[in-house]
Write a protein that holds these residues in place. Structure first.
Motif, short mmCIF file in Angstrom:
data_model
loop_
_atom_site.label_atom_id
_atom_site.label_comp_id
_atom_site.label_asym_id
_atom_site.label_seq_id
_atom_site.Cartn_x
_atom_site.Cartn_y
_atom_site.Cartn_z
N ASP A 8 0.87 -1.16 0.00
CA ASP A 8 0.00 0.00 0.00
C ASP A 8 0.92 1.24 0.00
OD1 ASP A 8 -2.29 1.66 0.38
OD2 ASP A 8 -1.80 1.77 2.51
N ASP A 10 -0.23 5.10 0.79
CA ASP A 10 -0.57 6.12 1.79
C ASP A 10 -0.56 5.52 3.20
OD1 ASP A 10 -1.23 8.25 -0.12
OD2 ASP A 10 -2.91 6.97 -0.68
N GLY A 11 0.34 6.01 4.05
CA GLY A 11 0.41 5.51 5.42
C GLY A 11 1.35 4.33 5.59
N GLU A 170 -0.08 -3.12 4.70
CA GLU A 170 -1.20 -2.16 4.75
C GLU A 170 -1.30 -1.45 6.09
OE1 GLU A 170 -3.78 -0.69 3.62
OE2 GLU A 170 -3.97 -1.43 1.58
N ASP A 171 -1.84 -0.23 6.08
CA ASP A 171 -2.09 0.49 7.33
C ASP A 171 -3.59 0.65 7.60
OD1 ASP A 171 -2.52 2.34 5.23
OD2 ASP A 171 -2.39 3.97 6.68
MG MG Z 1 -2.91 3.20 3.41
#
Ligand code: MG
Ligand code: BG6
Length: 222
Positions: A8, A10-11, A170-171
């Motif tokens: 992923d 973003d983050g 993943e976040d």
């Molecule tokens: Mg994310």
């Protein structure tokens, strides 16, 4: 052994999850809707269009806007978001991520991007990370966004391997669900409160070393 890692963005790779939140918060405020960080957990990983629906629903404004108006609102949010990410560069890559990408390359592990963001390729360029990625799955081309597994399946396909041969990082809750449904092995970046207690988790990206991925994979595959 795992053959690919599906990231992923973003983050996970950089702090843009925060900028998405700030942009949505500003737009929501203009619509008379208040959102907080707890609510924002439900937006993480979710497409621009679906995020807007969740926000309107949260403000009891589900059917207030036409499709065209919704498209304009989503565009406006993206405009706010883009204005905050212009100065992002290699210095903004989260700790440990560049080292992990280098280690994966050294071990001939394939690397894919499975981000819901249409701004993903632009951000990889800004952070000088594009050359590490063997594939970047296009969120505009998959039928369903996270929590559906489509983007992770597309990224594995782009690497010519099965999702079962991959680790996904993943976040977001939606993203973890997507990885599990794709049958890749999830690793979460966050807390048990945010992501649950039933998957391997790191709280900081510098814990994402090749050895950690290797050991986590081995402990899930005998
Ligand atoms: Mg994310
Ligand atoms: C995800 C983010 O990666 O991308 C979400 O976690 C965002 O917050 C989604 O809504 C879509 O991003 P974009 O850049 O296409 O609006």
């Amino acid at each position: 052994m795992f053959k690919g890692v599906l990231f992923d963005l973003d983050g996970v790779i950089t702090d843009t999850a925060e900028y998405h939140y700030q942009a949505w918060k500003l737009l929501a405020k203009e619509l008379g809707i208040t959102i907080d960080r707890d609510f924002n957990e439900s937006l993480k990983g979710v497409s621009r269009e679906d995020s807007l629906k969740l926000i309107l629903n949260h403000g009891d404004q589900t059917n207030k806007y036409t499709l065209e108006e919704c498209a304009r609102l989503a565009e406006k949010k993206n405009h706010y978001y883009l204005s905050t990410i212009q100065s992002i560069g290699p210095k903004d890559v989260f700790p440990g991520i560049l080292a992990l990408l280098q280690e994966l390359k050294a071990h001939q592990v394939k690397i894919g991007l499975a981000s819901a963001s249409k701004n993903g390729p632009f951000l990889l360029e800004k952070m000088a990370l594009t050359s590490f990625f063997d594939t970047v799955a296009d969120p505009a081309k998959v039928p369903f966004g996270k929590p559906a597994p489509d983007i992770f399946i597309a990224a594995a396909k782009g690497l010519n391997i099965q999702p079962e041969e991959c680790i996904g990082i993943e976040d977001s809750k939606a993203g973890i669900q997507a990885i599990i449904k794709s049958r890749a092995l999830p690793i979460g970046v966050g807390t048990t409160k945010e992501l649950g207690a039933n998957i391997p988790l790191v709280t900081k990206t510098d814990q994402l070393t090749y050895d950690y991925l290797h050991n986590t994979w081995n402990s899930h595959h005998d």
